[in-house]
Design a protein around this motif. Structure first.
Motif, PDB file in Angstrom:
ATOM      1  N   THR A 250       0.849  -1.202   0.000  1.00 25.51           N
ATOM      2  CA  THR A 250       0.000   0.000   0.000  1.00 25.51           C
ATOM      3  C   THR A 250       0.873   1.235   0.000  1.00 25.51           C
ATOM      4  O   THR A 250       2.059   1.186   0.340  1.00 25.51           O
ATOM      5  CB  THR A 250      -0.897   0.048   1.252  1.00 25.51           C
ATOM      6  N   LYS A 252       0.796   3.649   2.045  1.00 25.78           N
ATOM      7  CA  LYS A 252       1.287   3.911   3.396  1.00 25.78           C
ATOM      8  C   LYS A 252       2.540   3.090   3.669  1.00 25.78           C
ATOM      9  O   LYS A 252       3.564   3.611   4.104  1.00 25.78           O
ATOM     10  CB  LYS A 252       0.200   3.573   4.412  1.00 25.78           C
ATOM     11  N   GLU A 268       0.094   8.162   7.369  1.00 21.83           N
ATOM     12  CA  GLU A 268      -1.350   8.218   7.215  1.00 21.83           C
ATOM     13  C   GLU A 268      -1.858   9.654   7.207  1.00 21.83           C
ATOM     14  O   GLU A 268      -2.654  10.041   6.355  1.00 21.83           O
ATOM     15  CB  GLU A 268      -2.004   7.417   8.335  1.00 21.83           C
ATOM     16  N   ARG A 272      -3.700  11.420   3.939  1.00 23.39           N
ATOM     17  CA  ARG A 272      -5.066  11.967   3.992  1.00 23.39           C
ATOM     18  C   ARG A 272      -5.041  13.445   3.616  1.00 23.39           C
ATOM     19  O   ARG A 272      -5.859  13.931   2.835  1.00 23.39           O
ATOM     20  CB  ARG A 272      -5.663  11.798   5.393  1.00 23.39           C
ATOM     21  N   PHE A 276      -4.858  11.250  -0.732  1.00 24.85           N
ATOM     22  CA  PHE A 276      -4.682   9.868  -1.173  1.00 24.85           C
ATOM     23  C   PHE A 276      -5.246   8.907  -0.138  1.00 24.85           C
ATOM     24  O   PHE A 276      -5.202   9.184   1.056  1.00 24.85           O
ATOM     25  CB  PHE A 276      -3.192   9.546  -1.361  1.00 24.85           C
ATOM     26  N   ASP A 277      -5.725   7.768  -0.615  1.00 28.90           N
ATOM     27  CA  ASP A 277      -6.142   6.698   0.287  1.00 28.90           C
ATOM     28  C   ASP A 277      -4.892   5.941   0.742  1.00 28.90           C
ATOM     29  O   ASP A 277      -4.184   5.369  -0.096  1.00 28.90           O
ATOM     30  CB  ASP A 277      -7.095   5.757  -0.459  1.00 28.90           C
ATOM     31  N   PRO A 278      -4.595   5.923   2.057  1.00 24.21           N
ATOM     32  CA  PRO A 278      -3.374   5.252   2.537  1.00 24.21           C
ATOM     33  C   PRO A 278      -3.332   3.783   2.158  1.00 24.21           C
ATOM     34  O   PRO A 278      -2.257   3.196   2.069  1.00 24.21           O
ATOM     35  CB  PRO A 278      -3.446   5.414   4.053  1.00 24.21           C
ATOM     36  N   GLU A 279      -4.478   3.190   1.890  1.00 30.89           N
ATOM     37  CA  GLU A 279      -4.503   1.752   1.584  1.00 30.89           C
ATOM     38  C   GLU A 279      -4.438   1.484   0.074  1.00 30.89           C
ATOM     39  O   GLU A 279      -4.495   0.333  -0.365  1.00 30.89           O
ATOM     40  CB  GLU A 279      -5.766   1.103   2.177  1.00 30.89           C
ATOM     41  N   LEU A 280      -4.335   2.545  -0.723  1.00 30.85           N
ATOM     42  CA  LEU A 280      -4.205   2.376  -2.180  1.00 30.85           C
ATOM     43  C   LEU A 280      -2.980   1.517  -2.485  1.00 30.85           C
ATOM     44  O   LEU A 280      -1.915   1.703  -1.914  1.00 30.85           O
ATOM     45  CB  LEU A 280      -4.047   3.756  -2.829  1.00 30.85           C
TER      46      LEU A 280
END
Lengths: 516, 516
Positions: A250, A252, A268, A272, A276-280
């Motif tokens: 990811t 992150k 994280e 945010r 961006f989505d940290p889990e992308l």
């Protein structure tokens, strides 16, 4: 019709040798000595070895434009299978990591080899005994310019004792010794200043200089580090992404793994903030995302400062030892500032202010500049240190010109902000300028205390002279009035004077204590 | 343990971008404009085409640090199969021949591409219509940094008219427009001065400047040449030997075939002098022989001078046109010196001295420097031209400061002796210094004649005023004495005055004739 073709890196630098500082036979000789000495220092101190360095310049008796430079060290040596590439292939080296080193180009010694072979045709001679190896190797090699590969003319291997190590390099090039010997000598002297733990022997046709080490204490070597998020560009991000083994990582995780001072929480929060989505998954990043990511990483203002474990300042104590070794002043005070940073690159500034002794009287402070323990001898006029030194009103610190005042500045960084391409002057980056000024003023305050005390001492001495001038007369008269014996009175007065002077001289004990 | 590895040329310059002048967003923008404009000029004038150049700088409305530079020309175009390498591979180009060109590195435009992709991630856009081709191509490409190969994202081909040709290049990079716009404008103005035959349109967010060509005359393009024997080193000799098809060639034939101004007789005389058998086969040369050969070639003093067909000076007339176009002076005189040489490299110096008109009053002569038709804007203080101009006592030439005086210097050479690595200042090579001084003094003498004449004209005007002041009185009195009519006398006197003034004004006819 135009004819197009590619050049090998060696061909490129053969045609454009001035880019690497090999612009004429004087500068080329200076640069050759410099590259070899700096390689030797990097091969010793960085690995915890007290450097013993031998530098010899000798002239061909039948043609004194043919100059042979030999540099020997007790460093870790070069792994035998790497020798040909390390000396015979442009853009090959071990210094492409994030930490403070002298050379960073993987270019210097190869340029010396190229210059030697284009002016005298002679191969470079290398003998190296790698640490821990049972074998040492000897090589004569040239660079195959057209293909940028080493061309080994001869090599030989020999058994050696396991604990012997070090490297000898010898080159013969066209050089203008008479034009450049003063500058090379000054380079060696300043190198000795910044490496008080090194023993350096420097032999020339004119004689020999020996700098014995004045301490066995080595500065802590720099460690390898990671990039700070503010210090990267899109290309670096791309390379990092490529080097991740799994595409399932990811965003992150990617940040935490690849960057300095970035923990899970910081990553994280930043992601945010940046939208961006940290889990992308990183495999889902598009090229536009990279552009946004890089620009957001530069502008985010909540990153922790870069750590300074990648840096290796000398420390105030060693810097003072070095200054005493070379300048032999009456007084020296050194200051090492806490780590700071600019654009994601950590840096540390150290400064010494030296006064009196063997320093010559001058109308402005004499300046000795260093960057990552390399002396900078050219382009002083445009260096940030000169600007800061000239901007200080030295009368505040009790200095009246002409004065025997020297200022030594040392900037350590994983990326020294050099001005332009000559790599001889540091640009006036505001953060660096601020640190330099703080450090110089700090050291200058200590100088002021010293100068005030010296003034007082002079005052006391002056008083002593006055006392003694009238002592006989006073003792005689007092003895006449009080009937106490002259001997007794003289003894008491002497005690009084001695106490006064003693107070001052005990303050001064230890010579350099004013600097502690 | 140290980890060794090689870098690709693109990686090297990505890490050391300041070497090529891309040290910060201001300098990088300046350098980008410069590289593209100089490529466009080389693609036109060198091939006998009157240049039409369009330069546009625009800012991203949402982020004004994102700058797009577009340069379009009517040059010969780039062969379609070469486009990816020419723009996407470091050390690839067509300029590796011996003749006067602007760029020589095969580096400039690639650095601009690298800088763009590391700061904005955007590919370079290239549209090119090669001369004589029936197809034109459009490309979007990046550089694969790790492998130093072009990475073409998109390409498209289209039919075109056979006689349409030229190239458009567009790049988007991080740039500091506000900091550098003055300097870029000055660069464009000076480029217009040195290329009076070029039409240049320069469009920026602030407005548009148009420089129409003032002449359709092009300087004779430079031809390709051979090395002069004094200009080679051992590496170049080796490469020449390798490129000979047959090893049965004799040393004499080798010299005649490969070198400038070396005929059979010269070759033979030299070889005997140097202790070589002219009939020796080159396959029998040993490496020591090469060393001796190279060193003897440098020291032989009977070579003919290098020829200057590899050079392309503007010529006095075009230089004057250029100066008038940009400086609009009252007077200009230009001088082109005969060819000269230093260390085997031919060079030609041209100079213009301009005075009055729109030139501002200044305390020292304003200096505009050019090398191979490139404006030099940085490091004036250390340039040989500044030294020469400052060394001249201008009062000898009737110039009193502050004066509206400008000196334009132009050095053409197959190898400009740049000082250091910045390529912005020319070193004080004695031969070049001598030529510059001779040229400036020559032009200054013409200025002196002009200034003396102007002084005389003023003197005459002063006398005319005096005549007229007394004319009525004199005519009246003379008529009274001589009985000749006042009308008759007045007519004669007017004729007399007119003849006096007429002589001067007919000298001045043609405005700039003082410069011819």
């Amino acid at each position: 019709m135009e004819r197009f073709r590619g050049l090998s890196p060696a061909e490129f630098f053969h045609r454009n040798k001035e880019i690497a500082g090999f612009s004429n036979p004087a500068r080329a000789l200076y640069q050759t000595v410099r590259e070899l000495v700096e390689n030797s220092l990097d091969a010793t101190e960085t690995h915890g070895i007290l450097p013993n360095i031998y530098v010899e310049v000798s002239l061909d008796p039948s043609d004194e434009n043919k100059v042979t430079v030999t540099v020997a060290d007790n460093g870790i040596g070069v792994p035998l299978h790497e020798v040909p590439n390390v000396f015979g292939r442009v853009f090959y080296g071990s210094k492409y990591v994030i930490r403070q080193t002298r050379g960073v180009f993987g270019l210097g010694v190869k340029m010396a080899v190229l210059y030697a072979q284009m002016t005298t045709g002679k191969p470079i001679y290398v003998r190296t005994a790698p640490m821990g190896s049972k074998v040492e190797g000897e090589y004569y090699l040239l660079i195959d310019v057209g293909r940028n590969v080493p061309h080994v003319l001869k090599m030989r291997f020999r058994k050696k004792e396991r604990n012997r190590h070090g490297t000898v390099v010898r080159l013969t090039l066209e050089g203008a010794w008479a034009l450049v010997k003063k500058r090379i000598e000054e380079y060696i002297r300043r190198t000795a200043l910044i490496t008080p733990y090194a023993s350096i022997r420097y032999k020339t046709p004119e004689g020999e200089m020996i700098f014995k080490r004045v301490t066995r204490e080595l500065p802590k070597p720099p460690e390898r580090g990671l990039y700070h998020p503010r210090g990267v560009d899109i290309e670096i991000l791309k390379e990092m992404l490529r080097s991740m083994n799994s595409n399932n990582v990811t965003l992150k995780e990617f940040l935490v793994k690849n960057f300095e001072s970035v923990g899970e929480r910081t990553a994280e929060e930043f992601l945010r903030w940046a939208g961006f989505d940290p889990e992308l998954r990183i495999k889902d990043l598009r090229i536009q995302d990279l552009e946004i990511l890089a620009s957001k990483m530069k502008s985010y203002d909540k990153w922790r400062r870069p750590r300074s474990h990648t840096l290796s300042p000398l420390g105030a104590h060693l810097l003072e030892e070095g200054v005493k070794r070379i300048l032999a002043p009456e007084f020296v005070a050194a200051v090492t500032r806490p780590p700071s940073s600019y654009s994601g690159h950590p840096f540390i500034v150290e400064v010494a202010v030296a006064y009196g002794g063997e320093i010559q009287l001058q109308d402005t402070p004499m300046l000795l500049r260093f960057a990552n323990r390399m002396p900078l001898l050219y382009d002083e006029g445009v260096d940030v240190s000169r600007k800061v030194v000239d901007g200080i009103d030295w009368s505040v610190y009790k200095v009246k010109f002409p004065a025997p005042l020297a200022v030594v500045t040392h900037v350590c960084s994983t990326k020294i902000p050099f001005k332009g391409v000559g790599k001889e002057a540091i640009a006036d980056v505001p953060e660096v300028e601020r640190e330099l000024e703080a450090a110089i003023r700090d050291a200058a305050r200590k100088l002021r205390i010293h100068l005030v005390r010296m003034e007082k001492m002079l005052e006391v001495k002056r008083r002593e002279v006055v006392y003694r001038k009238y002592l006989d007369e006073v003792v005689r008269s007092l003895s006449y009035i009080t009937l106490i014996s002259e001997e007794e009175l003289r003894r008491k007065f002497e005690e009084l004077i001695a106490r006064e002077l003693g107070r001052v001289s005990s303050d001064e004990e230890g010579g350099y204590s004013g600097a502690a």
